[in-house]
Write a protein that holds these residues in place. Sequence first.
Motif, PDB file in Angstrom:
ATOM      1  N   ILE A  51      -9.857  -2.705  -7.742  1.00 46.37           N
ATOM      2  CA  ILE A  51      -8.595  -3.412  -7.525  1.00 46.37           C
ATOM      3  C   ILE A  51      -7.436  -2.654  -8.167  1.00 46.37           C
ATOM      4  CG2 ILE A  51      -7.303  -5.494  -8.165  1.00 46.37           C
ATOM      5  CD1 ILE A  51      -9.920  -7.056  -7.770  1.00 46.37           C
ATOM      6  N   THR A  52      -7.664  -2.142  -9.366  1.00 41.34           N
ATOM      7  CA  THR A  52      -6.597  -1.437 -10.076  1.00 41.34           C
ATOM      8  C   THR A  52      -6.216  -0.135  -9.399  1.00 41.34           C
ATOM      9  OG1 THR A  52      -7.324  -2.389 -12.185  1.00 41.34           O
ATOM     10  CG2 THR A  52      -5.935  -0.418 -12.298  1.00 41.34           C
ATOM     11  N   ASN A  53      -7.205   0.592  -8.887  1.00 41.44           N
ATOM     12  CA  ASN A  53      -6.960   1.952  -8.414  1.00 41.44           C
ATOM     13  C   ASN A  53      -6.789   2.098  -6.912  1.00 41.44           C
ATOM     14  OD1 ASN A  53      -7.246   3.761 -10.916  1.00 41.44           O
ATOM     15  ND2 ASN A  53      -9.085   2.507 -11.057  1.00 41.44           N
ATOM     16  N   ALA A  54      -7.210   1.097  -6.135  1.00 39.11           N
ATOM     17  CA  ALA A  54      -7.111   1.241  -4.678  1.00 39.11           C
ATOM     18  C   ALA A  54      -5.652   1.355  -4.242  1.00 39.11           C
ATOM     19  CB  ALA A  54      -7.786   0.063  -3.979  1.00 39.11           C
ATOM     20  N   GLY A  55      -5.360   2.353  -3.418  1.00 36.38           N
ATOM     21  CA  GLY A  55      -3.996   2.550  -2.939  1.00 36.38           C
ATOM     22  C   GLY A  55      -3.547   1.476  -1.977  1.00 36.38           C
ATOM     23  N   THR A  56      -4.509   0.828  -1.289  1.00 34.80           N
ATOM     24  CA  THR A  56      -4.164  -0.188  -0.295  1.00 34.80           C
ATOM     25  C   THR A  56      -5.131  -1.355  -0.374  1.00 34.80           C
ATOM     26  OG1 THR A  56      -3.365   1.551   1.203  1.00 34.80           O
ATOM     27  CG2 THR A  56      -3.764  -0.620   2.164  1.00 34.80           C
ATOM     28  N   LEU A  57      -4.580  -2.568  -0.459  1.00 30.34           N
ATOM     29  CA  LEU A  57      -5.376  -3.793  -0.378  1.00 30.34           C
ATOM     30  C   LEU A  57      -4.781  -4.661   0.713  1.00 30.34           C
ATOM     31  CD1 LEU A  57      -5.861  -4.741  -4.158  1.00 30.34           C
ATOM     32  CD2 LEU A  57      -7.444  -3.508  -2.675  1.00 30.34           C
ATOM     33  N   LEU A  58      -5.625  -5.047   1.676  1.00 29.48           N
ATOM     34  CA  LEU A  58      -5.181  -5.888   2.785  1.00 29.48           C
ATOM     35  C   LEU A  58      -5.953  -7.197   2.745  1.00 29.48           C
ATOM     36  CD1 LEU A  58      -3.570  -6.355   5.394  1.00 29.48           C
ATOM     37  CD2 LEU A  58      -5.434  -5.209   6.636  1.00 29.48           C
ATOM     38  N   ALA A  88      -1.598 -10.312   3.885  1.00 32.50           N
ATOM     39  CA  ALA A  88      -0.802  -9.805   2.766  1.00 32.50           C
ATOM     40  C   ALA A  88      -1.311  -8.408   2.436  1.00 32.50           C
ATOM     41  CB  ALA A  88      -0.924 -10.732   1.556  1.00 32.50           C
ATOM     42  N   VAL A  89      -0.411  -7.463   2.218  1.00 35.33           N
ATOM     43  CA  VAL A  89      -0.813  -6.083   1.964  1.00 35.33           C
ATOM     44  C   VAL A  89      -0.109  -5.550   0.728  1.00 35.33           C
ATOM     45  CG1 VAL A  89       0.990  -5.120   3.483  1.00 35.33           C
ATOM     46  CG2 VAL A  89      -1.087  -3.789   2.989  1.00 35.33           C
ATOM     47  N   ARG A  90      -0.855  -4.836  -0.083  1.00 35.32           N
ATOM     48  CA  ARG A  90      -0.294  -4.134  -1.234  1.00 35.32           C
ATOM     49  C   ARG A  90      -0.596  -2.659  -1.062  1.00 35.32           C
ATOM     50  NH1 ARG A  90      -3.291  -3.919  -6.894  1.00 35.32           N
ATOM     51  NH2 ARG A  90      -4.202  -2.139  -5.788  1.00 35.32           N
ATOM     52  N   MET A  91       0.464  -1.858  -1.013  1.00 31.63           N
ATOM     53  CA  MET A  91       0.300  -0.412  -0.892  1.00 31.63           C
ATOM     54  C   MET A  91       0.993   0.260  -2.070  1.00 31.63           C
ATOM     55  SD  MET A  91       0.670   0.298   3.221  1.00 31.63           S
ATOM     56  CE  MET A  91       2.135  -0.720   3.447  1.00 31.63           C
ATOM     57  N   LEU A  92       0.229   1.079  -2.784  1.00 31.54           N
ATOM     58  CA  LEU A  92       0.801   1.829  -3.903  1.00 31.54           C
ATOM     59  C   LEU A  92       1.472   3.071  -3.334  1.00 31.54           C
ATOM     60  CD1 LEU A  92      -2.201   1.601  -6.426  1.00 31.54           C
ATOM     61  CD2 LEU A  92      -0.210   0.095  -6.237  1.00 31.54           C
ATOM     62  N   GLU A  93       2.783   2.977  -3.126  1.00 33.03           N
ATOM     63  CA  GLU A  93       3.548   4.070  -2.532  1.00 33.03           C
ATOM     64  C   GLU A  93       4.502   4.660  -3.563  1.00 33.03           C
ATOM     65  OE1 GLU A  93       4.171   3.134   2.067  1.00 33.03           O
ATOM     66  OE2 GLU A  93       5.039   1.598   0.784  1.00 33.03           O
ATOM     67  N   LYS A  94       4.785   5.936  -3.384  1.00 31.17           N
ATOM     68  CA  LYS A  94       5.684   6.612  -4.313  1.00 31.17           C
ATOM     69  C   LYS A  94       7.062   5.962  -4.277  1.00 31.17           C
ATOM     70  CE  LYS A  94       3.112  10.790  -3.205  1.00 31.17           C
ATOM     71  NZ  LYS A  94       3.120  12.070  -2.482  1.00 31.17           N
TER      72      LYS A  94
END
Length: 456
Positions: free
Chosen positions: A398-405, A438-444
């Motif tokens: 959960i902490t490191n995944a770049g994308t959670l959908l 709901a989506v979480r994307m770790l983007e620059k």
Amino acid sequence: MTKVFIGHDFWKQRKENNQVPVFWQEDSVSNHHIGVAGTSGAGKTHWIREFLSGMPNDVEIDILDAHGDIEIPGAESVLFSEATRYGYNPLVLNSDPHYGGVRRAINDVIESINKTSRKLGGNQEGVLRHLLSDSYGMKRIYADNPRTWTRREATESEIRSLIDRKDWNGLRDVYPTIGDVILFAKRKLRALWQGLEDKDEGKQALTAMDEYCRTMAAINQIRTKQNKTSDSNEEEIERLQKRLDAAKAKAIEAHTNYLNNLKTGRELEEAMKYNSKDVLMSVITRLENLYATGIFNPNPPPFGSARIRHYNLKPLAQSEDELKMFVRFRLNSIIREMMQKGESGGRLRRIIVLDESKKFNDEDPSNPINRIVNEMRKFGLALLQAGQSPSHWSNDFITNAGTLLLLNLATSDWDDAARKLKIKVDDLRYLRPQQSGAVRMLEKGQSATFRQVSFA
């Protein structure tokens, strides 16, 4: 540049009637690990296809499919079962001196077994470790000498052919198998029963005894057949009887020679590393059960040069232990393959798709899932996990995944999901099957928050 259309910003669409598209872009996210969570029928398989279609064409894909229902265009599919007997020989070594070797292979086998519902006991683990190490030694493969680690793989049929031809040099040129370990363990068990040490004169005595027993069994087989069919084969029986008499004489001579050559009276202590007959027998039983599953057979699946490899694991899913062992072992093997290739400079080279993530996640740092999300980005390896609830994922993922959908979640999972994801329960109420997510994307340059999206 590859990208995947996720949907439209839910609140922009609802409040401002403005359709603002939300895209996943392979080169924009901080890493390529992806989690997809939703109840049955929420569309997980659809999104697996969508994300894979957004991968560059040079990215290799391994789909570990517990249900056997993930269909991806262009994928080469192989069914793993006792009938097909496709599997991976766990004793094939990675010959890289930094990432491979005998000790790592032995640890992988033991860890795979110990992650099932029936862990090895302390004595069993010690005996199995000795059996595996000595089986490598029989092939002149030594843990402390990387120059000996390179051999070739051989299938079951190739190994049988080498044995039938008595091509002992050819057998030494291939890696040992679990079947070899079982045969070696049974020989050690016979040595314990007979009070012999399995080397030098003791080895000769065991070999002579084996020949005597094989010949006696052959005679009895012919006599049993005669009793059933009334066919007479006295010439063959007479030939075998002479061979039996010679084998008996040789066995007596070999045992006598063994006793006469005892030097210290402590020779049997070397054999005691195998603990006891009961412990050795229990390890043999575990190995035989393991080999019977087919997952550790030396018959590599016929994927050929396919870029997309679909592992149909539905038959294995009938036993959670077998499924866990296969997945854990395969993930560890892929990790070492990618590490051996070296760092990728941030480029994605391979992605693993893992369905039914609940079965494989835990908080153990040695779990290959956690190793992949923590360590493998620099080697170009990513993981796409799908499951019914994000509460089943490890904290590391959960902490490191770049994308959670997140798709539609069961109401019973809302509280756990909200707690693990740091998301409001109210935000989960808006999720509708195949309509919103709901989506979480770790983007620059972007904040790592969940965005409500409409799929319509």
